[in-house]
Scaffold this motif. Structure first.
Motif, PDB file in Angstrom:
ATOM      1  N   SER A 394       0.839  -1.201   0.000  1.00 43.01           N
ATOM      2  CA  SER A 394       0.000   0.000   0.000  1.00 43.01           C
ATOM      3  C   SER A 394       0.872   1.247   0.000  1.00 43.01           C
ATOM      4  O   SER A 394       0.624   2.205  -0.750  1.00 43.01           O
ATOM      5  CB  SER A 394      -0.919  -0.002   1.219  1.00 43.01           C
ATOM      6  OG  SER A 394      -1.633  -1.210   1.305  1.00 43.01           O
ATOM      7  N   VAL A 398       1.724   4.114  -3.383  1.00 42.71           N
ATOM      8  CA  VAL A 398       1.430   5.554  -3.414  1.00 42.71           C
ATOM      9  C   VAL A 398       2.604   6.408  -2.959  1.00 42.71           C
ATOM     10  O   VAL A 398       2.463   7.625  -2.782  1.00 42.71           O
ATOM     11  CB  VAL A 398       0.182   5.870  -2.567  1.00 42.71           C
ATOM     12  CG1 VAL A 398      -1.038   5.167  -3.139  1.00 42.71           C
ATOM     13  CG2 VAL A 398       0.387   5.468  -1.108  1.00 42.71           C
ATOM     14  N   LEU A 459      -3.388   9.566   3.749  1.00 43.74           N
ATOM     15  CA  LEU A 459      -3.917   8.541   2.856  1.00 43.74           C
ATOM     16  C   LEU A 459      -5.384   8.275   3.142  1.00 43.74           C
ATOM     17  O   LEU A 459      -5.861   8.514   4.254  1.00 43.74           O
ATOM     18  CB  LEU A 459      -3.141   7.222   3.050  1.00 43.74           C
ATOM     19  CG  LEU A 459      -1.628   7.258   2.838  1.00 43.74           C
ATOM     20  CD1 LEU A 459      -1.037   5.901   3.216  1.00 43.74           C
ATOM     21  CD2 LEU A 459      -1.281   7.613   1.405  1.00 43.74           C
ATOM     22  N   TYR A 462      -7.201   2.478   4.810  1.00 39.09           N
ATOM     23  CA  TYR A 462      -6.506   1.418   4.083  1.00 39.09           C
ATOM     24  C   TYR A 462      -7.441   0.462   3.360  1.00 39.09           C
ATOM     25  O   TYR A 462      -7.084  -0.074   2.301  1.00 39.09           O
ATOM     26  CB  TYR A 462      -5.580   0.650   5.019  1.00 39.09           C
ATOM     27  CG  TYR A 462      -4.235   1.333   5.198  1.00 39.09           C
ATOM     28  CD1 TYR A 462      -3.375   1.502   4.122  1.00 39.09           C
ATOM     29  CD2 TYR A 462      -3.840   1.806   6.436  1.00 39.09           C
ATOM     30  CE1 TYR A 462      -2.151   2.130   4.273  1.00 39.09           C
ATOM     31  CE2 TYR A 462      -2.612   2.434   6.605  1.00 39.09           C
ATOM     32  CZ  TYR A 462      -1.770   2.591   5.519  1.00 39.09           C
ATOM     33  OH  TYR A 462      -0.557   3.223   5.675  1.00 39.09           O
ATOM     34  N   LEU A 465      -8.114   2.402   0.203  1.00 37.54           N
ATOM     35  CA  LEU A 465      -6.889   2.500  -0.594  1.00 37.54           C
ATOM     36  C   LEU A 465      -6.533   1.166  -1.226  1.00 37.54           C
ATOM     37  O   LEU A 465      -6.237   1.076  -2.430  1.00 37.54           O
ATOM     38  CB  LEU A 465      -5.743   2.987   0.294  1.00 37.54           C
ATOM     39  CG  LEU A 465      -4.364   3.059  -0.366  1.00 37.54           C
ATOM     40  CD1 LEU A 465      -4.359   4.106  -1.477  1.00 37.54           C
ATOM     41  CD2 LEU A 465      -3.297   3.386   0.676  1.00 37.54           C
ATOM     42  N   VAL A 495      -5.709   8.672  -5.920  1.00 38.63           N
ATOM     43  CA  VAL A 495      -4.883   7.488  -5.655  1.00 38.63           C
ATOM     44  C   VAL A 495      -4.114   7.068  -6.903  1.00 38.63           C
ATOM     45  O   VAL A 495      -2.915   6.750  -6.829  1.00 38.63           O
ATOM     46  CB  VAL A 495      -5.758   6.330  -5.136  1.00 38.63           C
ATOM     47  CG1 VAL A 495      -4.940   5.036  -5.058  1.00 38.63           C
ATOM     48  CG2 VAL A 495      -6.342   6.671  -3.774  1.00 38.63           C
TER      49      VAL A 495
END
Length: 534
Positions: A394, A398, A459, A462, A465, A495
């Motif tokens: 993850s 990014v 962010l 999760y 994301l 994203v």
């Protein structure tokens, strides 16, 4: 007749070591009553050999190794995978050795490989290959040959009664189910029983899971070897009929991922001759998982940890890191970086004030990470150990990482493991023995580089994301396609921009273990400079 599957853990370029493994498997097979032994694809030289295959000295050494191996084979018939150079072309090949001689060599009909550019190295053969053994006619296939109905029909028409498949198929989630499905859809059309032999072991970013198997002509599973284990399997046939044998269950999804990560770490460290590993322990969940994997893979004596608290490190992080190290009995050190951090800021103060964005917090955050990276690398230099980085997929996707900071190291254990999967793996490991403190699992994830910081300051959550990353990176969906099934378009666009603008970081990242169908290593090829997503 008994047939032995030699599910081998070979090393690229270790011709002597691989030969010894093959000879040992032949001896074991003979003692167990088998006189036909099958090895994985490219077992002689290891796989993937990549650009070694473009070197004349490497190919010549492989040819000589095959000659030397053949001279030592007398009590069994051996099917061995190797590179084969003939008439100015190189082939992914398999030879049948009997009584000290190569009696036939098959050149694969397919150069296809999802992770290795086979077309760059290998030419393709155009003849089926069969051979007789104990009144049974066997046909040979390598890699993707068994996915070709045309090729399978051709060897069936040539007289083959049983198919022998030599493969080097790397692990990814649910890959074994795909292999079984392909076998049933293609091989079963011919009515031939099929024996599939796969490589096992770690090679750079790839992990080969073995899990060799055999199916009858109806596509029913008759034999199954263990996954992630170098082993010898015995299959009995009567005429061209497979006798049912052992089919132990393979690890479930999470257990299989954990086993793949452990094998990848073990073989990367041992095959490259490192005496051990060094891990920057933060008191967070990622480094806790990396530590657990490292100890399970290598043993506690080969693992050292270092906690490097900054002014923003919570006391509970220091305590949890100590607890993790104690639970796993590893050597643990604590090196506070506050004084170094203050000295750096003082040295830079005049120059920083002259630059734009003088209040940019990223500068001081990254400075802490880079101090830690420098200290870790110094300790690694002194000990000869390899630093394991702790970033997950993850973050890698990014760019939520610091070049020359937390990215500093030689091998990235979680490079293809999403943050949500990190939590699943930690819970799985704690079910075996509760080594990861519950507080690590419950706390909001944070880099602890400024007061009160959490990952979600920068962010999306999760779960959101990771679903976008999976859709775009692993499944290849576009912005518009993801919009139809996930979240808001603005969030998705943000994203995707982060993913592609972070390519320059990923190019400088440590290699890491692949577990999905699309990792940021061998299966990801995007330019650094691109304006497609604006």
């Amino acid at each position: 007749m008994k047939i032995a599957i030699a599910q081998l853990n070979c090393t690229v370029g270790d011709l002597d070591g691989n030969t010894l493994k093959i000879l040992h498997a032949c001896q074991q097979s003979r003692e167990a009553g088998a006189d036909l032994v099958i090895t994985p694809a490219m077992a002689l030289c290891g796989y993937p050999s990549e650009d070694w295959l473009l070197r004349k000295d490497f190919i010549q050494a492989c040819q000589q190794a095959l000659i030397d191996l053949a001279a030592k084979i007398s009590a069994v018939t051996l099917v061995i995978g190797h590179p084969h150079y003939v008439n100015g072309q190189l082939f992914n090949a398999a030879s049948v050795i009997r009584a000290g001689h190569v009696i036939t060599t098959y050149c694969s009909h397919s150069s296809a490989d999802n992770l290795v550019d086979g077309y760059h190295y290998f030419a393709t053969g155009n003849q089926p290959c069969i051979f007789e053994h104990d009144n049974v006619t066997f046909g040979l296939a390598i890699h993707a040959d068994y996915q070709s109905s045309f090729y399978l029909q051709s060897i069936r028409q040539a007289g083959a009664q049983v198919l022998l498949i030599l493969d080097a198929s790397s692990y990814c989630i649910d890959q074994q189910a795909t292999r079984h499905q392909i076998m049933r859809e293609n091989v079963a059309q011919t009515g031939m029983p099929a024996i599939y032999t796969n490589l096992v072991g770690g090679q750079d970013e790839l992990v080969f899971d073995g899990a060799s198997f055999a199916m009858n002509g109806n596509g029913d599973l008759m034999h199954q070897l263990a996954a992630f284990d170098e082993t010898l399997g015995l299959i009995e046939i009567q005429g061209n009929r497979l006798i049912p044998g052992s089919c132990p269950p393979l690890p479930d999804r999470i257990a299989g991922i954990y086993a793949a990560l452990c094998l990848g770490v073990h073989d990367f460290i041992t095959k490259n001759g490192f005496p051990g590993v060094l891990i920057g322990l933060s008191g967070g969940i990622d480094s806790a998982l990396v530590l657990a994997i490292a100890v399970d893979a290598l043993g506690a004596r080969q693992v050292r940890t270092v906690m490097m608290p900054s002014p923003y490190t919570a006391d509970i992080s220091i305590q949890d890191a100590r607890t993790m190290a104690q639970n796993l009995s590893v050597h643990h050190a604590e090196i506070p970086i506050e004084s170094i951090f203050e000295n750096f800021l003082q040295m830079l103060s005049t120059e920083l004030r002259t630059l734009p964005s003088a209040e940019n917090p990223t500068t001081t955050e990254n400075l802490q990470a880079r101090i830690r990276g420098t200290l870790l690398m110094a300790l690694a230099n002194q000990s000869g150990s390899l630093v394991l980085t702790t970033g997950n997929k993850s973050e890698t996707a990014v760019g939520y990482s610091t070049l020359y900071g937390d990215m500093a190291g030689g091998f990235s254990v979680l490079k293809d493991v999403s943050k949500t999967l990190v939590y699943q793996l930690c819970h799985y490991r704690n079910q075996i023995t509760p080594i990861i403190p519950e507080r690590i699992l419950q706390r909001p994830p944070s880099a602890e580089l400024r007061p009160g910081q959490t990952d979600q300051d920068s962010l999306p959550p999760y779960d959101i994301l990771d679903s976008i990353i999976e859709a775009h990176v692993e499944n290849g969906l576009s912005l518009e396609e993801i919009t139809g099934i996930h979240h808001s378009k603005d969030e998705i666009r943000r994203v995707l921009r982060m993913i592609h603008s972070s390519e320059y970081k990923r190019r400088q990242a440590a290699p890491g273990i692949r577990i999905t169908r699309r990792d940021f290593g061998k299966s990801w090829h995007f330019p650094i400079t691109s304006r497609f997503l604006k």
